[in-house]
Design a protein around this motif. Sequence first.
Motif, short mmCIF file in Angstrom:
data_model
loop_
_atom_site.label_atom_id
_atom_site.label_comp_id
_atom_site.label_asym_id
_atom_site.label_seq_id
_atom_site.Cartn_x
_atom_site.Cartn_y
_atom_site.Cartn_z
N THR B 10 11.29 -6.30 -5.60
CA THR B 10 11.58 -4.90 -5.19
C THR B 10 12.29 -4.20 -6.34
N SER B 11 11.56 -3.30 -6.99
CA SER B 11 12.21 -2.64 -8.14
C SER B 11 13.42 -1.86 -7.65
N LEU B 12 13.19 -0.90 -6.76
CA LEU B 12 14.37 -0.15 -6.27
C LEU B 12 14.71 -0.72 -4.90
N LEU B 18 5.44 -2.39 -7.07
CA LEU B 18 4.28 -1.66 -7.61
C LEU B 18 2.99 -2.28 -7.08
N LEU B 19 2.94 -3.61 -7.14
CA LEU B 19 1.70 -4.30 -6.74
C LEU B 19 1.35 -3.97 -5.29
N GLN B 20 2.38 -3.95 -4.45
CA GLN B 20 2.10 -3.69 -3.04
C GLN B 20 1.56 -2.28 -2.87
N ARG B 21 2.17 -1.34 -3.59
CA ARG B 21 1.73 0.06 -3.39
C ARG B 21 0.31 0.26 -3.91
N THR B 22 -0.01 -0.37 -5.05
CA THR B 22 -1.38 -0.16 -5.57
C THR B 22 -2.41 -0.77 -4.63
N THR B 23 -2.14 -1.99 -4.15
CA THR B 23 -3.15 -2.59 -3.25
C THR B 23 -3.27 -1.76 -1.98
N GLY B 24 -2.15 -1.21 -1.53
CA GLY B 24 -2.19 -0.38 -0.32
C GLY B 24 -3.06 0.84 -0.55
N ALA B 25 -2.81 1.52 -1.67
CA ALA B 25 -3.58 2.74 -1.97
C ALA B 25 -5.06 2.40 -2.15
N LEU B 26 -5.32 1.33 -2.89
CA LEU B 26 -6.73 0.93 -3.12
C LEU B 26 -7.41 0.65 -1.79
N CYS B 27 -6.68 0.00 -0.90
CA CYS B 27 -7.26 -0.37 0.40
C CYS B 27 -7.64 0.90 1.16
N ALA B 210 -7.25 -5.56 1.83
CA ALA B 210 -6.27 -5.48 2.95
C ALA B 210 -5.55 -6.82 3.08
N TYR B 211 -6.32 -7.90 2.95
CA TYR B 211 -5.70 -9.23 3.07
C TYR B 211 -4.60 -9.39 2.01
N VAL B 212 -4.97 -9.07 0.75
CA VAL B 212 -4.02 -9.28 -0.35
C VAL B 212 -2.77 -8.43 -0.11
N HIS B 213 -2.97 -7.22 0.35
CA HIS B 213 -1.84 -6.31 0.60
C HIS B 213 -0.91 -6.89 1.65
N LEU B 214 -1.51 -7.30 2.76
CA LEU B 214 -0.69 -7.87 3.84
C LEU B 214 -0.02 -9.16 3.37
N TRP B 215 -0.74 -9.92 2.58
CA TRP B 215 -0.19 -11.20 2.11
C TRP B 215 1.03 -10.96 1.21
N LEU B 216 0.92 -9.95 0.30
CA LEU B 216 2.06 -9.64 -0.58
C LEU B 216 3.26 -9.23 0.26
N ARG B 217 3.00 -8.40 1.24
CA ARG B 217 4.13 -7.93 2.07
C ARG B 217 4.73 -9.08 2.86
N ARG B 218 3.87 -9.91 3.40
CA ARG B 218 4.37 -11.02 4.24
C ARG B 218 5.15 -12.00 3.37
N THR B 219 4.69 -12.23 2.14
CA THR B 219 5.41 -13.15 1.24
C THR B 219 6.81 -12.63 0.98
N ALA D 19 0.55 -4.08 9.02
CA ALA D 19 1.17 -3.58 7.78
C ALA D 19 2.46 -2.83 8.13
N LEU D 20 2.39 -1.96 9.14
CA LEU D 20 3.59 -1.20 9.54
C LEU D 20 4.68 -2.17 10.00
N HIS D 21 4.26 -3.17 10.78
CA HIS D 21 5.26 -4.15 11.27
C HIS D 21 5.98 -4.80 10.10
N LEU D 22 5.20 -5.18 9.08
CA LEU D 22 5.81 -5.87 7.93
C LEU D 22 6.74 -4.91 7.18
N ILE D 23 6.34 -3.65 7.07
CA ILE D 23 7.19 -2.69 6.36
C ILE D 23 8.51 -2.53 7.12
N ARG D 24 8.40 -2.41 8.46
CA ARG D 24 9.64 -2.25 9.26
C ARG D 24 10.51 -3.49 9.11
#
Lengths: 245, 248, 221, 49
Positions: B10-12, B18-27, B210-219, D19-24
Amino acid sequence: MSDGAGEPAIRARALEKRFGPVTALHPLDLDVAPGATLAVLGPNGAGKSTLLRMLAGLARPTSGELRVAGDGDGRAARRRRVGLIGHATFLVPALTARENLRFAARLHGLADAEARAEHWLAELDLEGAADRRSGTFSRGMAQRLSIARALITEPALLLLDEPFTGLDPDAAERLASRLADADRRSGATTLLVTHDLARAAQLADQALVLARGRSHGLDEACLADATVLTGAYHDAVSALQGPRG
Amino acid sequence: MSDATLPSQTSLAGTSSLLQRTTGALCLLLAAVWAIAVVQAPVDRVQGIVQKILYVHPPCAFAAYLGFAMTAFYGALYLWKGDERHDQRARAAAGVGVLFATLLLLTGPLWAKGTWGKWWSWDLRLTLTLLLYLVYVSYLLLRSFTEGSERAARFAAVYGIAGLMVIPLNYFAIDLAGGRSIHPENLERGSLGAGMSLPFWLGVAVAIVAYVHLWLRRTEVEHLRGLLAAREATMAHRDDPGGASWDS
Amino acid sequence: MRAFAAILWKDLLVEWRGRDRLAAMGVFALLVVTVLFFAAPPGPLPSQREHLPGLLWVAVVFASVLGLNRSFALELENDALSALALAPVDRGWVFLGKAMASLVVLLVVQALTSLVFALFFDVDLASVAGRYALVAFLGALGLSSIGTLFAAMAVRTSYREVMLPLLLLPLLLPVVLGAVRATAGLLDGEGLLFEPLQLLLVSDGVYLIISFLGFEYVLDE
Amino acid sequence: MGLLIASYAIVVGAVAGYALHLIRERAALLRQLETASARGDAGPTQHGG
């Protein structure tokens, strides 16, 4: 207890163990002379059994170096030269005393399992109960058999994990004298993890205090007798834990 | 106690990496293009409109199988390196993988109902997915029932690898059991009609991103949980020195 | 290698001395077969008997899960499991010792189950006894190998009795299906079919490799 | 047609929802970490060397 200047039996340099983000043992330096007996003292959760398990080759250090004289390659080689006596006896209740000892020897890959079993049955005067199933043994007899089980493999490093817990005073006394006697004869380097400061003073040549993963060595003078040791122990623990760090 | 600074990802303090936001936008971008392609895709003469589930059901399979492969991969890496981060990635991969497998098992019957009128068929692909789903639910249960994070990670890593290696065996087993495939078409390009391959492969791309995005967030969530647990362990320990003993 | 023999000898000796446990497993298998008989009685027509091999192997699998759970429960006494972890030998050998001991136990239970099954369901196993024994052995080998690996894990989780079947059953399909198809082939007089046998052999091989390599990590603290 | 809509709704809904759940959850965890370290500041946040 020989404290020859030769290469130490146990050498630890900045030895550390972390479970995820939690540090169980902070960087520790330690030297134990061959044949010496080191007492490891400290409250619960101080990292004592973490250190013990790393010495036994059951757990890998996260960082730092831990060498036991004669270390071959890999943890299996280390386990060959270690004997462990703890609260758990490692005995198989359905097997007789003799079979338990033979099994322990064969597990270590020793060819003369039968001869060794007979020898150690005599050593710990268990011949009388040799053919009785260990499940029927009293706590004292089971303890003696578990000592025999640990020593039958002639370990270079003997690890005692709070052997005195739950023993009444004279049983503890008998066990202490057996351990001192077996230790002297086998010349094994011994590590005694205990809360029993009186026993520690009686048996140990060196002492190390662990509190919350931090270590502090005590010099030999502290081991003169129990009262001196108790004083030094409490100073060390409060220094390590610190009122508010 | 290693310095429990905020995770490097988490930069800030607030925004995600950054990686999470780009994959999200791409998705989102891909999903938009995918939606248009699906709407414009020709309606299948035989099955009618319901055939368009083709553009959502199989893509979930790609994501699910990717998930289980990554679970085994990071599990093996954890066993080899012992780095806790690998374990967190493996756990996240399994979690998101099970999500997509669930979607697969939901959309499958919908499609089956639409084309053959019955909800479930012991067809080769569906059975294989169901088996895999059961394996990875057991994987997650194994983690929750094992005390000691290090032991749970090790057990789960071994089970994740075993689960992956059994997939080909299952494939032959079901095939042997006469799992005649009544799946309307298989995934090779040949079977896609004109104008159908674009939405299909877009769907696959959306699913994977979508998988990669969710995976990054879940990690990251797994990592934060680890930090919090460690923080509580030290707190509890300071207040009651004899208390929490992690080297029991 | 000596450690392997020591563990195998110890386990079989403990098993022999605890024969009551073996009897309990046998009776359990008997019960399962009886319940299956009432649940799915075979009809006279061949088409009503297609499901019989499946029933037989259901009984075998459940009896095996019972046996495997118990084989490691014994190791918990006096923390014998740590004693195994302390053995200065490659843990693959420890695994083989335990797995082969479980294999012997499973074969005994399987023989009993098959006998009772043949009587209850009037199935002629006798004529194909030799080849059936091979199929039964390959099935039991798969069960005991992956079963031993997961029993070593399950025994140290907080929900032991449920965890082993939970871990084991989803992965058992290849072995069970191979065994059932092979048995069905034998009963239908088609002899030993190649595909199921091949599936059994490949699955056993994969299971043994996974378990042999995985045991190192499962036996650690 | 209903089945088609349902399948798309399920998939898109589940993915977006998760995704929203994970963000929250991430935000909640970060808050807890801050309060924990704030509470820890009363004493040493860590016993670092």
